[in-house]
Design a protein around this motif. Structure first.
Motif, mmCIF file in Angstrom:
data_model
loop_
_atom_site.group_PDB
_atom_site.id
_atom_site.type_symbol
_atom_site.label_atom_id
_atom_site.label_comp_id
_atom_site.label_asym_id
_atom_site.label_seq_id
_atom_site.Cartn_x
_atom_site.Cartn_y
_atom_site.Cartn_z
ATOM 1 N N LEU A 192 -9.326 -8.255 -0.009
ATOM 2 C CA LEU A 192 -9.708 -7.972 -1.531
ATOM 3 C C LEU A 192 -9.254 -8.983 -2.755
ATOM 4 O O LEU A 192 -10.157 -9.571 -3.288
ATOM 5 C CB LEU A 192 -9.264 -6.647 -1.794
ATOM 6 C CG LEU A 192 -9.833 -6.106 -3.208
ATOM 7 C CD1 LEU A 192 -11.387 -6.061 -3.081
ATOM 8 C CD2 LEU A 192 -9.309 -4.858 -3.255
ATOM 9 N N PRO A 193 -8.009 -9.709 -2.435
ATOM 10 C CA PRO A 193 -7.717 -10.520 -3.696
ATOM 11 C C PRO A 193 -8.488 -11.815 -3.743
ATOM 12 O O PRO A 193 -8.485 -12.520 -4.805
ATOM 13 C CB PRO A 193 -6.205 -11.028 -3.244
ATOM 14 C CG PRO A 193 -5.707 -9.886 -2.392
ATOM 15 C CD PRO A 193 -6.909 -9.299 -1.643
ATOM 16 N N GLN A 194 -9.325 -12.047 -2.654
ATOM 17 C CA GLN A 194 -9.849 -13.440 -2.500
ATOM 18 C C GLN A 194 -11.478 -13.190 -3.024
ATOM 19 O O GLN A 194 -12.328 -13.864 -3.168
ATOM 20 C CB GLN A 194 -10.178 -14.023 -1.087
ATOM 21 C CG GLN A 194 -8.682 -14.285 -0.695
ATOM 22 C CD GLN A 194 -8.803 -14.058 0.746
ATOM 23 O OE1 GLN A 194 -9.615 -14.381 1.557
ATOM 24 N NE2 GLN A 194 -7.478 -13.602 1.516
ATOM 25 N N GLU A 213 -2.387 7.576 3.256
ATOM 26 C CA GLU A 213 -1.040 6.880 3.459
ATOM 27 C C GLU A 213 -1.194 5.384 3.039
ATOM 28 O O GLU A 213 -0.372 4.674 2.207
ATOM 29 C CB GLU A 213 -0.465 7.024 4.583
ATOM 30 C CG GLU A 213 1.189 6.589 4.555
ATOM 31 C CD GLU A 213 1.974 6.923 3.374
ATOM 32 O OE1 GLU A 213 2.520 6.160 3.029
ATOM 33 O OE2 GLU A 213 1.622 8.311 2.844
ATOM 34 N N SER A 214 -2.328 4.651 3.499
ATOM 35 C CA SER A 214 -2.394 3.433 3.705
ATOM 36 C C SER A 214 -2.737 2.766 2.101
ATOM 37 O O SER A 214 -2.496 2.073 1.267
ATOM 38 C CB SER A 214 -3.643 2.986 4.328
ATOM 39 O OG SER A 214 -4.329 1.877 4.030
ATOM 40 N N LEU A 215 -3.622 3.936 1.372
ATOM 41 C CA LEU A 215 -3.910 3.737 -0.069
ATOM 42 C C LEU A 215 -2.621 3.864 -1.042
ATOM 43 O O LEU A 215 -2.443 2.809 -1.634
ATOM 44 C CB LEU A 215 -4.673 5.049 -0.555
ATOM 45 C CG LEU A 215 -4.818 5.020 -1.967
ATOM 46 C CD1 LEU A 215 -6.202 4.246 -2.359
ATOM 47 C CD2 LEU A 215 -5.387 6.631 -2.284
ATOM 48 N N ARG A 266 1.709 1.233 -4.040
ATOM 49 C CA ARG A 266 2.923 1.198 -4.224
ATOM 50 C C ARG A 266 3.782 -0.250 -4.020
ATOM 51 O O ARG A 266 4.614 -0.426 -4.763
ATOM 52 C CB ARG A 266 3.575 2.270 -3.022
ATOM 53 C CG ARG A 266 4.950 2.633 -3.399
ATOM 54 C CD ARG A 266 5.361 3.728 -2.466
ATOM 55 N NE ARG A 266 5.003 3.342 -0.904
ATOM 56 C CZ ARG A 266 4.668 4.327 -0.044
ATOM 57 N NH1 ARG A 266 4.313 5.361 -0.434
ATOM 58 N NH2 ARG A 266 4.515 3.701 1.110
ATOM 59 N N ASP A 267 3.205 -0.940 -3.224
ATOM 60 C CA ASP A 267 3.866 -2.062 -2.731
ATOM 61 C C ASP A 267 3.248 -3.356 -3.651
ATOM 62 O O ASP A 267 3.681 -4.472 -3.540
ATOM 63 C CB ASP A 267 3.792 -2.433 -1.411
ATOM 64 C CG ASP A 267 2.487 -2.966 -0.893
ATOM 65 O OD1 ASP A 267 1.620 -3.101 -1.685
ATOM 66 O OD2 ASP A 267 2.229 -2.766 0.408
ATOM 67 N N GLY A 268 2.470 -3.085 -4.694
ATOM 68 C CA GLY A 268 2.243 -4.019 -5.710
ATOM 69 C C GLY A 268 0.898 -4.963 -5.435
ATOM 70 O O GLY A 268 0.386 -5.788 -6.241
ATOM 71 N N ARG A 269 0.279 -4.510 -4.104
ATOM 72 C CA ARG A 269 -1.068 -5.497 -3.946
ATOM 73 C C ARG A 269 -1.907 -4.891 -4.894
ATOM 74 O O ARG A 269 -2.914 -5.921 -5.270
ATOM 75 C CB ARG A 269 -1.411 -5.189 -2.615
ATOM 76 C CG ARG A 269 -0.601 -5.913 -1.601
ATOM 77 C CD ARG A 269 -0.894 -5.531 -0.043
ATOM 78 N NE ARG A 269 -0.567 -4.243 0.206
ATOM 79 C CZ ARG A 269 -1.152 -3.249 1.217
ATOM 80 N NH1 ARG A 269 -2.220 -3.827 1.982
ATOM 81 N NH2 ARG A 269 -0.746 -2.294 1.325
ATOM 82 N N ALA A 270 -2.090 -3.592 -5.407
ATOM 83 C CA ALA A 270 -3.294 -3.473 -6.322
ATOM 84 C C ALA A 270 -3.005 -3.882 -7.706
ATOM 85 O O ALA A 270 -3.996 -4.712 -8.284
ATOM 86 C CB ALA A 270 -3.340 -1.733 -6.376
ATOM 87 N N CYS A 322 -1.456 7.069 -7.778
ATOM 88 C CA CYS A 322 -1.618 5.596 -7.665
ATOM 89 C C CYS A 322 -1.953 4.911 -8.769
ATOM 90 O O CYS A 322 -1.764 3.790 -9.071
ATOM 91 C CB CYS A 322 -2.827 5.513 -6.650
ATOM 92 S SG CYS A 322 -2.347 5.485 -4.974
ATOM 93 N N LYS A 323 -2.384 5.768 -9.913
ATOM 94 C CA LYS A 323 -2.904 5.168 -11.277
ATOM 95 C C LYS A 323 -3.881 4.044 -11.054
ATOM 96 O O LYS A 323 -3.816 3.063 -11.631
ATOM 97 C CB LYS A 323 -1.631 4.720 -12.036
ATOM 98 C CG LYS A 323 -0.767 5.859 -12.294
ATOM 99 C CD LYS A 323 0.467 5.503 -13.286
ATOM 100 C CE LYS A 323 1.177 6.663 -13.807
ATOM 101 N NZ LYS A 323 1.987 7.405 -12.752
ATOM 102 N N PRO A 324 -5.046 4.405 -10.699
ATOM 103 C CA PRO A 324 -6.047 3.327 -10.496
ATOM 104 C C PRO A 324 -6.515 3.099 -12.009
ATOM 105 O O PRO A 324 -6.221 3.979 -12.747
ATOM 106 C CB PRO A 324 -7.061 3.974 -9.412
ATOM 107 C CG PRO A 324 -6.836 5.430 -9.414
ATOM 108 C CD PRO A 324 -5.388 5.657 -10.121
#
Ligand SMILES: CC(C)(COP(=O)(O)OP(=O)(O)OC[C@H]1O[C@@H](n2cnc3c(N)ncnc32)[C@H](O)[C@@H]1OP(=O)(O)O)[C@@H](O)C(=O)NCCC(=O)NCCSC(=O)C[C@H](O)C(=O)O
Ligand SMILES: [Mg+2]
Length: 309
Positions: free
Chosen positions: A30-32, A56-58, A63-67, A98-100
């Motif tokens: 996704l980041p690319q 859980e993957s979401l 949580r780990d900052g990837r979003a 998740c606060k999207p």
């Protein structure tokens, strides 16, 4: 400056890519990708037996900052299962945490489907930064599209965008999938009209044949002509064509700038209508031009000065 509608934030939504929440490879990629919106899916692309793993993957992704590390301007959207399904309530809890940018509610058929989610959010999330998108993809949804869109007018409403779900609509109605969408398009136009009546953005459905670039381009151009703001997508290869079709051609931007400039001249300050290059131009055209200029600037900010991609 013309007053633009408070109900329509100017935000590029040319390309909204779905990714199954349990597809680790897709999340990694996704980041690319140059999509305007990333719709992380807990609904139909996730099999019933994989719903917990997907949730859980979401959670991990946020949580780990990837979003948060996605490029500026990429809007994150989480599609939950319907609240009437066995998974909806848990999905909504997870999505809220998740606060999207937005939560996408599938198979919306009545205003109450939106209100139920708004009520659940209201209890803990006073801020209105978490927005809602609604999928219109059933016969009742299409018939009630105006009533559903109208919920955007109530105090504290979060609804920003309608999405057409053409696969479900074809499944529910038996309408054939044909080039040009001859039998589907009147329903799609009802959805566009409902969105516009209440100042919402509106996105076209997906094109399933992701290896058919020519077919996708045709359908993107068709969607643009129908008034859609962008297209929902299923594969990275579809992002470029959608960004192109729903982007702002240089000629159109130049024309918008000429209109804004003409109305800013002292002699035109109090005029409702002017003549520009042999064409009648009214203040409604100025309003359109200002929105277009703002959208082009936002696209340019994402693409390093390239307005067309
Ligand atoms: C359709 C797919 C299952 C195809 O997947 P695959 O065969 O893996 O495609 P490729 O080998 O061509 O993939 C090339 C690389 O791109 C990555 N990829 C693929 N799809 C995505 C994606 N959506 N987002 C991000 N990255 C993606 C692959 O991992 C490959 O990467 P690499 O290994 O680095 O080369 C698949 O595309 C897919 O699952 N798409 C999404 C499906 C989906 O979400 N469906 C639900 C939404 S559509 C819908 O429900 C519509 C609506 O409700 C309605 O009713 O109409
Ligand atoms: Mg669907």
């Amino acid at each position: 400056m013309t007053q633009t509608s408070p109900f329509r934030p100017v935000r590029p939504r040319r390309s909204a890519l779905y990714l199954p929440a349990n597809n680790a490879r897709a999340l990694e990629k996704l980041p690319q990708l140059a999509c305007d919106s990333a719709v992380i899916d807990l609904e139909d692309s996730v099999a019933p037996g994989a719903k917990d793993e997907a949730r859980e993957s979401l959670r991990r992704f946020f949580r780990d900052g990837r979003a948060a590390a996605l490029p500026d301007g990429v809007e994150t959207v989480i599609r939950i299962n319907s609240l009437s399904s066995p998974w909806g309530a848990e999905d909504l809890l997870a999505a809220r945490g998740c606060k999207p940018g937005a939560i996408l509610i599938p198979k919306v058929e009545t205003p109450e489907d939106i209100i139920a989610v708004e009520d659940a959010l209201e209890q803990t999330d006073a801020a209105l930064s978490l927005r809602l998108w609604a999928m219109i993809e059933t016969p009742r949804g299409v018939m009630n599209a105006g009533h559903i869109a109208r919920t955007a007018r109530s105090d504290g409403a979060r609804l920003d965008c309608l999405i057409t779900g053409t696969n479900d609509l074809m499944k529910e109605t038996g309408v054939a999938s044909l080039p040009g969408r001859p039998w589907l398009s009147s329903w799609l136009m009802q959805i566009v009209l409902a969105a516009r009546a209440y100042g919402l953005d509106v996105l076209d459905g997906v094109y399933n044949d992701f290896r058919d670039e020519a077919g996708l381009k045709r359908e993107c151009d068709e969607g643009r002509a129908m008034g859609f703001d962008g297209k929902t997508l299923i594969h990275p290869a579809q992002i470029g064509p959608a960004n192109q079709a729903f982007g702002i051609p240089a000629g159109q931007l130049a024309e918008a700038k000429a209109i804004a400039e003409a109305f800013s001249l002292p002699e035109n300050q109090d005029r409702g209508v002017i003549s520009l290059d042999g064409k009648m131009v009214e203040r409604l055209h100025l309003e359109m031009a200002e929105r277009l200029i703002e959208k082009a600037a936002r696209i340019a900010a994402r693409h390093d000065g390239d307005h067309t991609t």
